[in-house]
Design a protein around this motif. Structure first.
Motif, PDB file in Angstrom:
ATOM      1  N   SER A   5       0.852  -1.225   0.083  1.00  0.00           N
ATOM      2  CA  SER A   5      -0.072   0.054  -0.028  1.00  0.00           C
ATOM      3  C   SER A   5       0.904   1.270  -0.023  1.00  0.00           C
ATOM      4  N   ASP A   6       0.541   2.042  -0.833  1.00  0.00           N
ATOM      5  CA  ASP A   6       1.074   3.447  -0.917  1.00  0.00           C
ATOM      6  C   ASP A   6       2.499   3.542  -1.588  1.00  0.00           C
ATOM      7  N   GLN A  27      -2.117  -1.325  -8.949  1.00  0.00           N
ATOM      8  CA  GLN A  27      -3.065  -0.649  -8.262  1.00  0.00           C
ATOM      9  C   GLN A  27      -3.975  -1.604  -7.304  1.00  0.00           C
ATOM     10  N   ASP A  28      -4.118  -2.747  -7.818  1.00  0.00           N
ATOM     11  CA  ASP A  28      -5.065  -3.724  -7.012  1.00  0.00           C
ATOM     12  C   ASP A  28      -4.160  -4.007  -5.654  1.00  0.00           C
ATOM     13  N   LEU A  29      -3.152  -3.895  -5.738  1.00  0.00           N
ATOM     14  CA  LEU A  29      -2.343  -4.208  -4.370  1.00  0.00           C
ATOM     15  C   LEU A  29      -2.055  -3.126  -3.573  1.00  0.00           C
ATOM     16  N   GLY A  30      -2.627  -1.827  -4.057  1.00  0.00           N
ATOM     17  CA  GLY A  30      -2.484  -0.682  -3.162  1.00  0.00           C
ATOM     18  C   GLY A  30      -1.350   0.444  -3.715  1.00  0.00           C
ATOM     19  N   LYS A 108       0.405 -13.616  -8.804  1.00  0.00           N
ATOM     20  CA  LYS A 108       0.915 -14.105  -7.969  1.00  0.00           C
ATOM     21  C   LYS A 108       2.616 -13.898  -7.941  1.00  0.00           C
ATOM     22  N   ALA A 109       2.921 -14.064  -9.231  1.00  0.00           N
ATOM     23  CA  ALA A 109       4.457 -13.821  -9.737  1.00  0.00           C
ATOM     24  C   ALA A 109       4.627 -12.598  -9.268  1.00  0.00           C
ATOM     25  N   LEU A 110       3.808 -11.614  -9.657  1.00  0.00           N
ATOM     26  CA  LEU A 110       4.165 -10.288  -9.400  1.00  0.00           C
ATOM     27  C   LEU A 110       4.423 -10.116  -8.117  1.00  0.00           C
ATOM     28  N   VAL A 111       3.361 -10.386  -7.251  1.00  0.00           N
ATOM     29  CA  VAL A 111       3.751 -10.010  -5.808  1.00  0.00           C
ATOM     30  C   VAL A 111       5.113 -10.801  -5.372  1.00  0.00           C
TER      31      VAL A 111
END
Length: 124
Positions: A5-6, A27-30, A108-111
């Motif tokens: 986030s942020d 953006q979905d991850l904040g 998932k790979a992005l995270v």
């Protein structure tokens, strides 16, 4: 609230649809997208001056490599990750340990790659 986030992110990607996909996923991850650029010249100035927490760099930008941008970010202490279809083997030796998000990729790979990039920056 997400651990991302942020987080202020620079996206350097020359394929518009891929850039939009990355923007949406982040953006979905904040995350906050500071800007998204498709060319090497634009990326130089932003990488050198913008207040960012992380950058996602496509390796191939219309036939030019984004490695000089990665070097600018490294000098500033800004974490980055590569987004590429070439895999880690396509990186030069001095950037060979950098986190790589292989295209095509999942959320998932992005995270996982984001976590790796941010974790490595804390080790420097």
């Amino acid at each position: 609230m997400s651990e991302f986030s942020d987080l202020k992110v620079l996206i350097v990607e020359d394929e518009g649809i891929v850039a939009l996909l990355i923007e949406d996923m982040l953006q979905d991850l904040g995350c906050e997208i500071v800007t998204s650029v498709g060319g090497l010249k634009q990326a130089y100035g932003i990488a050198a001056t913008a207040q960012i927490d992380l950058a996602v760099l496509d390796v191939n930008l219309g036939g030019e490599r984004s490695f000089p941008v990665a070097k600018i970010l490294r000098e500033r202490g800004v974490p980055f990750m590569f987004s590429t279809g070439y895999g880690a083997a396509g990186l030069p030796a001095e950037l060979s340990g950098s986190p790589v998000l292989s295209k095509p990729f999942s959320a998932k790979a992005l995270v996982e790659t984001l976590s790796l990039a941010l974790g490595e920056s804390q080790l420097r």
